[in-house]
Write a protein that holds these residues in place. Structure first.
Motif, PDB file in Angstrom:
ATOM      1  N   TYR A   1     -13.019  38.079  13.330  1.00 56.76           N
ATOM      2  CA  TYR A   1     -12.993  38.073  11.869  1.00 56.76           C
ATOM      3  C   TYR A   1     -11.957  37.082  11.353  1.00 56.76           C
ATOM      4  CZ  TYR A   1     -12.799  39.669   7.042  1.00 56.76           C
ATOM      5  OH  TYR A   1     -12.841  39.703   5.668  1.00 56.76           O
ATOM      6  N   ALA A   2     -10.777  37.088  11.949  1.00 58.78           N
ATOM      7  CA  ALA A   2      -9.718  36.184  11.501  1.00 58.78           C
ATOM      8  C   ALA A   2     -10.127  34.728  11.703  1.00 58.78           C
ATOM      9  CB  ALA A   2      -8.421  36.489  12.243  1.00 58.78           C
ATOM     10  N   ALA A   3     -10.763  34.422  12.822  1.00 60.95           N
ATOM     11  CA  ALA A   3     -11.180  33.043  13.093  1.00 60.95           C
ATOM     12  C   ALA A   3     -12.264  32.596  12.117  1.00 60.95           C
ATOM     13  CB  ALA A   3     -11.682  32.925  14.531  1.00 60.95           C
ATOM     14  N   ILE A   4     -13.253  33.448  11.887  1.00 58.41           N
ATOM     15  CA  ILE A   4     -14.323  33.101  10.945  1.00 58.41           C
ATOM     16  C   ILE A   4     -13.757  32.920   9.540  1.00 58.41           C
ATOM     17  CG2 ILE A   4     -16.397  33.997   9.812  1.00 58.41           C
ATOM     18  CD1 ILE A   4     -17.083  35.324  12.553  1.00 58.41           C
ATOM     19  N   THR A   5     -12.895  33.830   9.118  1.00 51.61           N
ATOM     20  CA  THR A   5     -12.306  33.749   7.783  1.00 51.61           C
ATOM     21  C   THR A   5     -11.450  32.496   7.622  1.00 51.61           C
ATOM     22  OG1 THR A   5     -12.275  36.167   7.666  1.00 51.61           O
ATOM     23  CG2 THR A   5     -10.878  34.991   6.103  1.00 51.61           C
ATOM     24  N   ALA A   6     -10.740  32.136   8.683  1.00 52.36           N
ATOM     25  CA  ALA A   6      -9.864  30.967   8.618  1.00 52.36           C
ATOM     26  C   ALA A   6     -10.640  29.656   8.571  1.00 52.36           C
ATOM     27  CB  ALA A   6      -8.917  30.973   9.818  1.00 52.36           C
ATOM     28  N   LEU A   7     -11.775  29.605   9.239  1.00 52.64           N
ATOM     29  CA  LEU A   7     -12.477  28.333   9.409  1.00 52.64           C
ATOM     30  C   LEU A   7     -13.624  28.108   8.437  1.00 52.64           C
ATOM     31  CD1 LEU A   7     -12.576  28.191  13.318  1.00 52.64           C
ATOM     32  CD2 LEU A   7     -11.158  26.817  11.790  1.00 52.64           C
ATOM     33  N   VAL A   8     -14.292  29.164   8.008  1.00 54.65           N
ATOM     34  CA  VAL A   8     -15.512  29.019   7.206  1.00 54.65           C
ATOM     35  C   VAL A   8     -15.188  29.032   5.718  1.00 54.65           C
ATOM     36  CG1 VAL A   8     -17.764  30.024   6.664  1.00 54.65           C
ATOM     37  CG2 VAL A   8     -16.912  30.069   9.018  1.00 54.65           C
ATOM     38  N   ARG A   9     -15.703  28.007   5.006  1.00 58.88           N
ATOM     39  CA  ARG A   9     -15.511  27.897   3.574  1.00 58.88           C
ATOM     40  C   ARG A   9     -16.832  28.156   2.857  1.00 58.88           C
ATOM     41  NH1 ARG A   9     -13.644  21.906   4.835  1.00 58.88           N
ATOM     42  NH2 ARG A   9     -15.789  22.130   5.563  1.00 58.88           N
TER      43      ARG A   9
ATOM     44  N   ALA B   1     -18.922  38.913   8.686  1.00 59.13           N
ATOM     45  CA  ALA B   1     -17.715  38.111   8.498  1.00 59.13           C
ATOM     46  C   ALA B   1     -18.059  36.757   7.885  1.00 59.13           C
ATOM     47  CB  ALA B   1     -16.991  37.925   9.829  1.00 59.13           C
ATOM     48  N   VAL B   2     -19.152  36.149   8.329  1.00 55.00           N
ATOM     49  CA  VAL B   2     -19.585  34.867   7.765  1.00 55.00           C
ATOM     50  C   VAL B   2     -19.952  35.036   6.290  1.00 55.00           C
ATOM     51  CG1 VAL B   2     -21.379  33.087   7.855  1.00 55.00           C
ATOM     52  CG2 VAL B   2     -20.335  33.914   9.976  1.00 55.00           C
ATOM     53  N   THR B   3     -20.678  36.110   5.982  1.00 54.52           N
ATOM     54  CA  THR B   3     -21.067  36.382   4.594  1.00 54.52           C
ATOM     55  C   THR B   3     -19.840  36.559   3.702  1.00 54.52           C
ATOM     56  OG1 THR B   3     -23.150  37.410   5.283  1.00 54.52           O
ATOM     57  CG2 THR B   3     -22.337  37.955   3.082  1.00 54.52           C
ATOM     58  N   LEU B   4     -18.874  37.344   4.160  1.00 56.30           N
ATOM     59  CA  LEU B   4     -17.666  37.583   3.373  1.00 56.30           C
ATOM     60  C   LEU B   4     -16.855  36.303   3.170  1.00 56.30           C
ATOM     61  CD1 LEU B   4     -16.547  41.014   4.869  1.00 56.30           C
ATOM     62  CD2 LEU B   4     -17.442  40.607   2.573  1.00 56.30           C
ATOM     63  N   ALA B   5     -16.960  35.371   4.103  1.00 58.84           N
ATOM     64  CA  ALA B   5     -16.254  34.099   3.987  1.00 58.84           C
ATOM     65  C   ALA B   5     -17.003  33.103   3.109  1.00 58.84           C
ATOM     66  CB  ALA B   5     -16.023  33.493   5.370  1.00 58.84           C
ATOM     67  N   GLY B   6     -18.217  33.466   2.667  1.00 59.31           N
ATOM     68  CA  GLY B   6     -19.010  32.580   1.829  1.00 59.31           C
ATOM     69  C   GLY B   6     -19.871  31.607   2.599  1.00 59.31           C
ATOM     70  N   GLY B   7     -19.988  31.820   3.911  1.00 57.67           N
ATOM     71  CA  GLY B   7     -20.779  30.927   4.737  1.00 57.67           C
ATOM     72  C   GLY B   7     -22.250  31.290   4.758  1.00 57.67           C
ATOM     73  N   VAL B   8     -23.039  30.394   5.330  1.00 58.02           N
ATOM     74  CA  VAL B   8     -24.483  30.579   5.456  1.00 58.02           C
ATOM     75  C   VAL B   8     -24.831  30.621   6.937  1.00 58.02           C
ATOM     76  CG1 VAL B   8     -26.750  29.624   4.936  1.00 58.02           C
ATOM     77  CG2 VAL B   8     -24.875  29.358   3.292  1.00 58.02           C
ATOM     78  N   MET B   9     -25.398  31.725   7.385  1.00 56.41           N
ATOM     79  CA  MET B   9     -25.709  31.894   8.802  1.00 56.41           C
ATOM     80  C   MET B   9     -27.040  31.224   9.143  1.00 56.41           C
ATOM     81  SD  MET B   9     -24.161  33.311  11.345  1.00 56.41           S
ATOM     82  CE  MET B   9     -23.708  34.892  11.998  1.00 56.41           C
ATOM     83  N   LYS B  10     -27.021  30.401  10.173  1.00 59.47           N
ATOM     84  CA  LYS B  10     -28.220  29.776  10.732  1.00 59.47           C
ATOM     85  C   LYS B  10     -28.383  30.294  12.158  1.00 59.47           C
ATOM     86  CE  LYS B  10     -28.925  26.950   7.205  1.00 59.47           C
ATOM     87  NZ  LYS B  10     -30.147  26.926   6.385  1.00 59.47           N
ATOM     88  N   ARG B  11     -29.574  30.729  12.489  1.00 64.69           N
ATOM     89  CA  ARG B  11     -29.768  31.418  13.765  1.00 64.69           C
ATOM     90  C   ARG B  11     -30.779  30.707  14.649  1.00 64.69           C
ATOM     91  NH1 ARG B  11     -28.036  37.017  13.278  1.00 64.69           N
ATOM     92  NH2 ARG B  11     -27.324  37.444  11.149  1.00 64.69           N
TER      93      ARG B  11
END
Length: 386
Positions: free
Chosen positions: A105-113, A131-141
């Motif tokens: 979580y800390a890594a995703i929050t720190a890196l994803v804008r 965690a990606v969603t909370l960081a405002g990121g867009v998940m691609k799978r």
């Protein structure tokens, strides 16, 4: 005057209770053997428990440094050097966290804008996407297909874009029990080297790897590790999941950003457990060195016990999970089958579709073999009756 009822708008409206909690509760309700949630039903090393008691009695009960106690960080650096030929700086490149989940979580929050794209490989562990969603990121799978669950690097290249900020990988892989090879890491590097894309490598099962070449870490790749955060778990390694102690290794610049989140998320991990783990790593390194054979024996016993069942067991290269194809037993979808299996057969498992955002039409369930031999034998006996 009436009181106003206020309900906040959810940031994660699609999420409810995890499937792991649901299946464990169902197993308890029906007195089923619980092979769903991934935790051992046996205890950790006596030495480790004794060292915890020692440090508690010795008064090591106040805050640890935010980065982790120095003896543990130094022991982690030595272990990393032994295993992967690379010794991270214990002061600037290692951070002890409240379990691997906090490190992720800390890594995703720190890196994803906001608006950044994050690529992961499905099936994937359930904590990544929130965690990606909370960081405002867009998940691609990218979908991994059974039975091999190998990454398609042409598909990866097609999905890559200038907005790809982070790639999340997991090896050994939960839930497929497969492992990445050196060629996979090289393919990843060739794909992302020309742009600012980072890597989050979830390696919590690093010591539960049965591949002949052993565990291949992102830290062993000289170029990828310059832009990667590698996450590990003491809970998995020492059968102490309830201690919730993990760590991450990353270059100093990335570590500094991860620590900015970590210090306001948990600040520090409990002190006596850290000191006990440092003692364990230094005094009994044979524990993690022998962990592959320890779990391979359980895997092989369970596979042999299931040989007469109608389940088709897929290969297991790592983790303490087995995948089983139940198509010869039932036409139910995997969620309904796991519910039926728990209620009627007395064995709880996890459906694989819950690890995927898109359709997963395969009839596969995940069984945990981090259990006592008697537990595995009893579960196999019930499964062989289906």
């Amino acid at each position: 005057m009436s009181q106003m009822s206020i309900t906040p708008e959810s940031k994660l409206p699609a999420l409810g209770t995890t499937i792991f909690s649901q299946m464990s509760a169902l197993a308890q309700q029906h007195n089923a053997i619980n092979l769903s949630q991934g935790f051992p039903d046996f205890d950790g090393p006596d030495y480790l428990k004794a060292r915890l008691a020692y440090h508690v009695s010795a008064g090591a009960n106040q805050y640890a440094p935010m980065t982790g106690v120095q003896p543990l960080r130094e022991a982690i650096a030595a272990k990393t050097a032994e295993l992967y030929g690379y010794k991270p700086d214990s002061d600037s490149e290692i951070t002890v966290t409240a379990g691997a989940t906090e490190a992720l979580y800390a890594a995703i929050t720190a890196l994803v804008r906001t608006g950044d794209e994050v690529i992961c490989f499905d099936p994937s562990y359930d904590s990544y996407a929130p965690a990606v969603t909370l960081a405002g990121g867009v998940m691609k799978r990218i979908a991994l297909h059974p039975p091999a669950f190998r990454a398609d690097w042409q598909e990866f290249a097609a999905l890559l874009s200038p907005r790809t900020r982070l790639v999340i990988l997991n090896t050994p892989h939960n839930p497929s029990a497969t492992v990445w090879q050196k060629s996979d890491f090289e393919s990843l590097w060739q794909a992302i080297k020309a742009q600012e894309t980072y890597v989050l490598s979830d390696e919590v099962y690093e010591h539960i790897c049965f591949a002949k070449e052993g565990h291949t870490s992102v830290l062993a790749h000289p170029r990828l590790r310059e832009r990667a955060v590698a996450v590990s778990s003491f809970g998995k390694t020492f059968h102490m999941t309830g201690w919730k102690v993990g760590y991450c290794v990353a270059p100093a610049a990335l570590t500094a950003e991860v620590r900015k989140v970590h210090q306001y998320l948990t600040f520090a991990v409990n002190t006596p457990a850290q000191l006990a783990l440092a003692d364990m790593l230094n005094a009994e390194p044979q524990h993690y060195r022998e962990l592959p054979s320890f779990y391979q024996a359980r895997r092989d016993r369970f596979v042999q016990a299931l040989a007469k069942s109608r389940l088709q067991i897929l290969p297991c290269e790592g983790t303490y999970f087995l995948l089983a194809d139940y198509s010869a037993i039932s036409d139910l979808d995997d969620v309904a089958f796991c519910q039926w299996l728990t209620k009627e057969a007395g064995v709880a498992a996890i459906p694989l579709s819950v690890f995927c955002a898109g359709p997963f039409p395969h009839k596969l369930i995940r069984l945990c073999f981090a259990k006592q031999e008697a537990t595995l034998d009893a579960a196999a006996e019930r499964l062989c009756q289906l």
